[in-house]
Design an enzyme around this catalytic site. Structure first.
Site, short mmCIF file in Angstrom:
data_model
loop_
_atom_site.label_atom_id
_atom_site.label_comp_id
_atom_site.label_asym_id
_atom_site.label_seq_id
_atom_site.Cartn_x
_atom_site.Cartn_y
_atom_site.Cartn_z
N ASP A 83 4.03 10.61 6.94
CA ASP A 83 2.63 10.31 6.36
C ASP A 83 1.64 10.85 7.64
OD1 ASP A 83 0.83 9.03 4.67
OD2 ASP A 83 1.02 7.26 5.68
N SER A 213 -4.03 -0.55 -0.66
CA SER A 213 -4.12 -2.22 -0.45
C SER A 213 -5.26 -2.64 -0.89
CB SER A 213 -3.93 -2.37 1.10
OG SER A 213 -2.58 -2.27 1.63
N ASN A 232 -0.45 5.37 -1.90
CA ASN A 232 -0.10 4.82 -0.38
C ASN A 232 -0.48 3.37 -0.43
OD1 ASN A 232 0.40 7.51 -0.50
ND2 ASN A 232 -0.50 7.71 1.56
N THR A 235 -1.04 -1.62 4.61
CA THR A 235 -1.68 -2.91 5.16
C THR A 235 -1.11 -3.93 4.47
OG1 THR A 235 -3.41 -1.80 5.88
CG2 THR A 235 -3.74 -3.96 5.83
#
Ligand code: 13P
Length: 283
Positions: A83, A213, A232, A235
């Site tokens: 990433d 998130s 993705n 957090t």
């Protein structure tokens, strides 16, 4: 079974669902991520290791940990993905270590340089059967984030530039900036699915949503409808696991208990996301 992004994302793009890409930094986090995929009926999963976490473990360590867990799950598609990486030499090391997919993050570069450097990475990676994600535009930093820089500004991806970028680089998946943030939102999320829809019409390849998130479910459904095939999340998983661990450390202060607690909590949080992403916009 280890795969690259292309093996997973084309189906997701066609069938309007998304594959979760979850960040791990330790044995416990990777195990929790993969176990969640298994519990969701062997759902395809992207185990992401950010270049930012090279102080936690080396690329070879990350590959070996994920690959050895994956050996126990022969019926599950697992992609080992690097990433956010700005460094060509780290990307080459990841390919050498066995990663199936890499992200070159040239989002802070001028457009022409981002094109040039992304294309070079694509040429190298594709020759090795490795898929490439790149980014155009810039995500703002929210709260508790480990991604990007605190000074990052929000710059939406330009749909025409996205078309030119994809044509010139041959990238496999494109991360777009449409109003999500890295970390938790400071106010009410304002995600521009209108811009996303234009980008999707222009490029016709799987699109990636960073900053999963805290993004509301309805927004995620609208994003999946408009081409987002990889989401993705970092957090929120970390925050949930830290909270569980903080409770446990008082109750049973032993590292083995803590390690197990973290794994279970990661699994629980990731499972919630996988089920939801799999539904796509079909609800
Ligand atoms: P969040 O930390 O906001 O979930 O974002 C994760 C991410 O985009 C990783 O690349």
């Amino acid at each position: 079974m280890l795969t690259n992004l292309n093996d997973m994302l084309h189906n997701a793009y066609e069938e309007h669902y998304a594959v979760g890409s979850f960040n791990g930094y330790s044995y416990e986090t990777f195990r929790g991520i993969i176990e969640a995929g298994r519990k969701a009926g062997n759902a395809p999963i992207i185990a992401a290791f950010g270049a930012k976490y090279l102080s936690n473990m080396t690329l070879k360590n990350a590959y070996s940990i994920i690959a050895s867990i994956a050996e126990e799950c022969p019926n599950q598609q697992i992609c080992i993905h690097l990433d956010h990486c700005k460094d060509r030499s780290v990307i080459i090391q990841a390919i050498r270590a066995g990663f199936g997919s890499v992200m070159f993050d040239g989002s802070a570069l001028p457009f022409g340089e981002n094109v040039e450097r992304t294309k070079e990475i694509c040429d190298i990676a594709h020759a090795c059967g490795v898929s490439v994600e790149a980014e155009l535009g810039s995500l703002q930093a929210g709260m508790n984030s480990h991604e990007g820089e605190v000074t990052d500004r929000e710059i939406y991806t330009n749909p025409e530039q996205a078309k030119e970028f994809v044509e010139k680089t041959g990238v496999d998946a494109l991360a777009v900036s449409i109003g999500t943030v890295h970390g938790m939102y400071k106010g009410v999320p304002k995600v521009r699915t209108d811009i996303l829809s234009e980008i999707n019409n222009e490029v016709g390849i799987p699109l990636v949503l960073h900053g999963g998130s805290g993004t509301p479910e309805q927004t995620i459904r609208a994003c999946i409808k408009n081409g987002i095939s990889k989401i993705n999340v970092n957090t929120e998983i970390s925050m949930a696991a830290v909270e569980c661990a903080a409770g446990k450390i008082v109750e049973r202060p032993h590292l083995s208990v803590l390690s197990f607690t973290v794994e279970r909590c990661v699994e629980e949080t990731v499972l919630k996301y996988i089920r939801f992403f799999k539904e796509g916009n079909n609800n």
